[in-house]
Design a protein around this motif. Structure first.
Motif, mmCIF file in Angstrom:
data_model
loop_
_atom_site.group_PDB
_atom_site.id
_atom_site.type_symbol
_atom_site.label_atom_id
_atom_site.label_comp_id
_atom_site.label_asym_id
_atom_site.label_seq_id
_atom_site.Cartn_x
_atom_site.Cartn_y
_atom_site.Cartn_z
ATOM 1 N N ARG A 28 -7.693 -4.129 -35.494
ATOM 2 C CA ARG A 28 -8.799 -3.178 -35.660
ATOM 3 C C ARG A 28 -8.629 -1.972 -34.739
ATOM 4 O O ARG A 28 -8.041 -2.082 -33.661
ATOM 5 C CB ARG A 28 -10.121 -3.890 -35.357
ATOM 6 C CG ARG A 28 -10.383 -5.070 -36.291
ATOM 7 C CD ARG A 28 -11.339 -6.080 -35.699
ATOM 8 N NE ARG A 28 -11.373 -7.278 -36.535
ATOM 9 C CZ ARG A 28 -10.485 -8.262 -36.454
ATOM 10 N NH1 ARG A 28 -9.510 -8.197 -35.551
ATOM 11 N NH2 ARG A 28 -10.569 -9.311 -37.253
ATOM 12 N N VAL B 126 0.531 -5.258 -42.512
ATOM 13 C CA VAL B 126 -0.781 -5.878 -42.660
ATOM 14 C C VAL B 126 -1.768 -5.189 -41.718
ATOM 15 O O VAL B 126 -1.544 -5.135 -40.506
ATOM 16 C CB VAL B 126 -0.720 -7.389 -42.335
ATOM 17 C CG1 VAL B 126 -2.094 -8.032 -42.542
ATOM 18 C CG2 VAL B 126 0.332 -8.077 -43.200
ATOM 19 N N LEU B 127 -2.849 -4.662 -42.265
ATOM 20 C CA LEU B 127 -3.915 -4.036 -41.487
ATOM 21 C C LEU B 127 -5.124 -4.958 -41.511
ATOM 22 O O LEU B 127 -5.634 -5.284 -42.585
ATOM 23 C CB LEU B 127 -4.284 -2.663 -42.047
ATOM 24 C CG LEU B 127 -3.149 -1.645 -42.248
ATOM 25 C CD1 LEU B 127 -3.724 -0.321 -42.724
ATOM 26 C CD2 LEU B 127 -2.345 -1.463 -40.973
ATOM 27 N N ALA C 178 -1.728 -2.002 -52.981
ATOM 28 C CA ALA C 178 -2.153 -2.782 -51.808
ATOM 29 C C ALA C 178 -2.835 -4.076 -52.254
ATOM 30 O O ALA C 178 -3.571 -4.108 -53.244
ATOM 31 C CB ALA C 178 -3.098 -1.953 -50.946
ATOM 32 N N PRO D 145 -10.913 -5.214 -45.081
ATOM 33 C CA PRO D 145 -11.215 -3.813 -44.732
ATOM 34 C C PRO D 145 -12.699 -3.543 -44.953
ATOM 35 O O PRO D 145 -13.318 -4.083 -45.879
ATOM 36 C CB PRO D 145 -10.354 -3.027 -45.729
ATOM 37 C CG PRO D 145 -10.214 -3.941 -46.907
ATOM 38 C CD PRO D 145 -10.151 -5.324 -46.346
ATOM 39 N N VAL E 79 -5.421 -7.151 -51.104
ATOM 40 C CA VAL E 79 -6.539 -7.368 -50.180
ATOM 41 C C VAL E 79 -6.817 -8.870 -50.059
ATOM 42 O O VAL E 79 -6.905 -9.583 -51.069
ATOM 43 C CB VAL E 79 -7.811 -6.640 -50.653
ATOM 44 C CG1 VAL E 79 -8.965 -6.870 -49.672
ATOM 45 C CG2 VAL E 79 -7.534 -5.144 -50.797
ATOM 46 N N ILE F 163 -6.574 3.896 -43.410
ATOM 47 C CA ILE F 163 -5.771 3.170 -44.390
ATOM 48 C C ILE F 163 -4.888 4.145 -45.168
ATOM 49 O O ILE F 163 -3.697 3.913 -45.369
ATOM 50 C CB ILE F 163 -6.679 2.373 -45.342
ATOM 51 C CG1 ILE F 163 -7.460 1.303 -44.561
ATOM 52 C CG2 ILE F 163 -5.853 1.731 -46.459
ATOM 53 C CD1 ILE F 163 -8.476 0.546 -45.397
ATOM 54 N N LEU G 60 -4.119 -5.585 -46.861
ATOM 55 C CA LEU G 60 -5.339 -5.340 -46.101
ATOM 56 C C LEU G 60 -6.128 -6.639 -45.971
ATOM 57 O O LEU G 60 -6.310 -7.352 -46.953
ATOM 58 C CB LEU G 60 -6.194 -4.283 -46.802
ATOM 59 C CG LEU G 60 -5.497 -2.950 -47.111
ATOM 60 C CD1 LEU G 60 -6.417 -2.056 -47.931
ATOM 61 C CD2 LEU G 60 -5.082 -2.255 -45.816
ATOM 62 N N THR H 192 -9.686 -3.052 -40.831
ATOM 63 C CA THR H 192 -9.712 -1.595 -40.646
ATOM 64 C C THR H 192 -11.106 -1.049 -40.964
ATOM 65 O O THR H 192 -11.681 -1.346 -42.008
ATOM 66 C CB THR H 192 -8.670 -0.922 -41.547
ATOM 67 O OG1 THR H 192 -7.417 -1.588 -41.390
ATOM 68 C CG2 THR H 192 -8.509 0.537 -41.177
ATOM 69 N N LEU I 119 -1.404 2.692 -51.923
ATOM 70 C CA LEU I 119 -2.777 2.187 -51.964
ATOM 71 C C LEU I 119 -3.042 1.415 -53.249
ATOM 72 O O LEU I 119 -3.698 0.366 -53.228
ATOM 73 C CB LEU I 119 -3.767 3.347 -51.847
ATOM 74 C CG LEU I 119 -3.726 4.179 -50.573
ATOM 75 C CD1 LEU I 119 -4.795 5.269 -50.627
ATOM 76 C CD2 LEU I 119 -3.932 3.311 -49.340
ATOM 77 N N PHE J 4 -12.871 -0.221 -48.750
ATOM 78 C CA PHE J 4 -11.678 -0.008 -49.565
ATOM 79 C C PHE J 4 -11.877 -0.693 -50.907
ATOM 80 O O PHE J 4 -12.369 -1.823 -50.946
ATOM 81 C CB PHE J 4 -10.433 -0.570 -48.870
ATOM 82 C CG PHE J 4 -9.165 -0.271 -49.632
ATOM 83 C CD1 PHE J 4 -8.515 0.937 -49.467
ATOM 84 C CD2 PHE J 4 -8.639 -1.202 -50.519
ATOM 85 C CE1 PHE J 4 -7.357 1.215 -50.176
ATOM 86 C CE2 PHE J 4 -7.489 -0.929 -51.239
ATOM 87 C CZ PHE J 4 -6.844 0.280 -51.061
ATOM 88 N N LEU K 107 1.727 -2.809 -48.632
ATOM 89 C CA LEU K 107 0.569 -2.750 -47.751
ATOM 90 C C LEU K 107 -0.378 -3.896 -48.098
ATOM 91 O O LEU K 107 -0.732 -4.097 -49.254
ATOM 92 C CB LEU K 107 -0.153 -1.409 -47.916
ATOM 93 C CG LEU K 107 -1.458 -1.229 -47.139
ATOM 94 C CD1 LEU K 107 -1.208 -1.317 -45.632
ATOM 95 C CD2 LEU K 107 -2.104 0.108 -47.497
#
Length: 247
Positions: free
Chosen positions: A115, A8-9, A60, A38, A62, A18, A35, A12, A57, A41, A33
């Protein structure tokens, strides 16, 4: 590998990070992945720096809120570059990887990165069960987000190869698994409500007490059945409190 494990980002800023993180994940057999908010993205720079990991990607997910990204997770480990005031267990990269790999044999788990400049906020850390820090050079500890993902993804792969869980070790029912993040958050909200109704805080700020109780139950890793028992006690207590007295 790691079908139950997500990276988990959070927040970003640079789309290239990413893409580079996706590449780091795929080299170590990771494909999930997630997100959270972000800044940019999807983005062509993310695809360019993914360098063959565009499928990561493409798949991914979100979310706007970290709570939603972790809702079905039973174990969440946050990465942090510095010691925080939030009381949370701290693992080494090897310890964190082993815990995540063992837990993902029977439930959803997450490794969370913050971040680029500021990392995770304290409120976000409180949503996690533990933290992990990479023991970088203290004289130059600046580590790029994708590099941090690569280091910990490597540790996850090593742990998975060395400690493959036996099928017999898997829990057999949902109630034998640790409660999910969503179930725990509902429990904490119910607990806070009850403490207010019995005036437990006596006019003082409830933050410290609730934070300590949160850590207590996160360490205990209650299962859904245990949470139902506790919430049943809460509900009966509330019912008696609200019942009109005979006088």
């Amino acid at each position: 590998m790691h079908d139950q494990l997500r990276i988990v980002l959070v927040g970003t800023q640079h789309p290239g990070n990413i893409g580079s993180a996706a590449r780091a994940m795929k080299t170590m057999g990771l494909g999930r992945l997630v997100l959270v908010s972000p800044q940019r993205f999807p983005h062509p720079e993310a695809v360019a720096l993914a360098a063959g990991a565009a499928d990561v990607l493409d798949n991914a997910v979100v979310h706007e809120r970290l709570e939603d990204a972790l809702a079905d997770c039973s174990l969440v480990v946050a990465t942090t570059a510095r010691r925080r005031t939030v009381p949370i267990p701290e693992y080494s990269p090897r310890e964190a990887a082993l815990r995540l790999v063992q837990e993902q044999a029977s439930g959803q788990v997450a490794l969370v990165f913050g971040r680029e400049r500021t990392g995770l906020e304290n409120e976000e850390l409180q949503l996690c069960h533990a933290s992990v820090s990479i023991p970088a050079n203290p004289d130059y500890s600046s580590l790029n987000l994708a590099a941090a993902v690569q280091v910990l993804a490597y540790e996850l792969r090593v742990a998975a190869l060395e400690h493959a869980p036996a099928e017999a070790d898997r829990a057999t029912t949902i109630d034998e698994l640790p409660a999910s993040h969503e179930q725990l958050e509902a429990f904490f909200a119910h607990l806070a409500e009850l403490l207010r109704e019995i005036d437990f805080h006596k006019g003082k700020t409830p933050d410290i007490v609730l934070q300590r109780l949160r850590r207590l139950f996160q360490r205990a890793r209650p299962d859904p059945r245990e949470l139902r028992i506790l919430r049943g006690i809460f509900s009966d207590t509330q019912r008696l409190l609200r019942k009109p007295s005979d006088s």
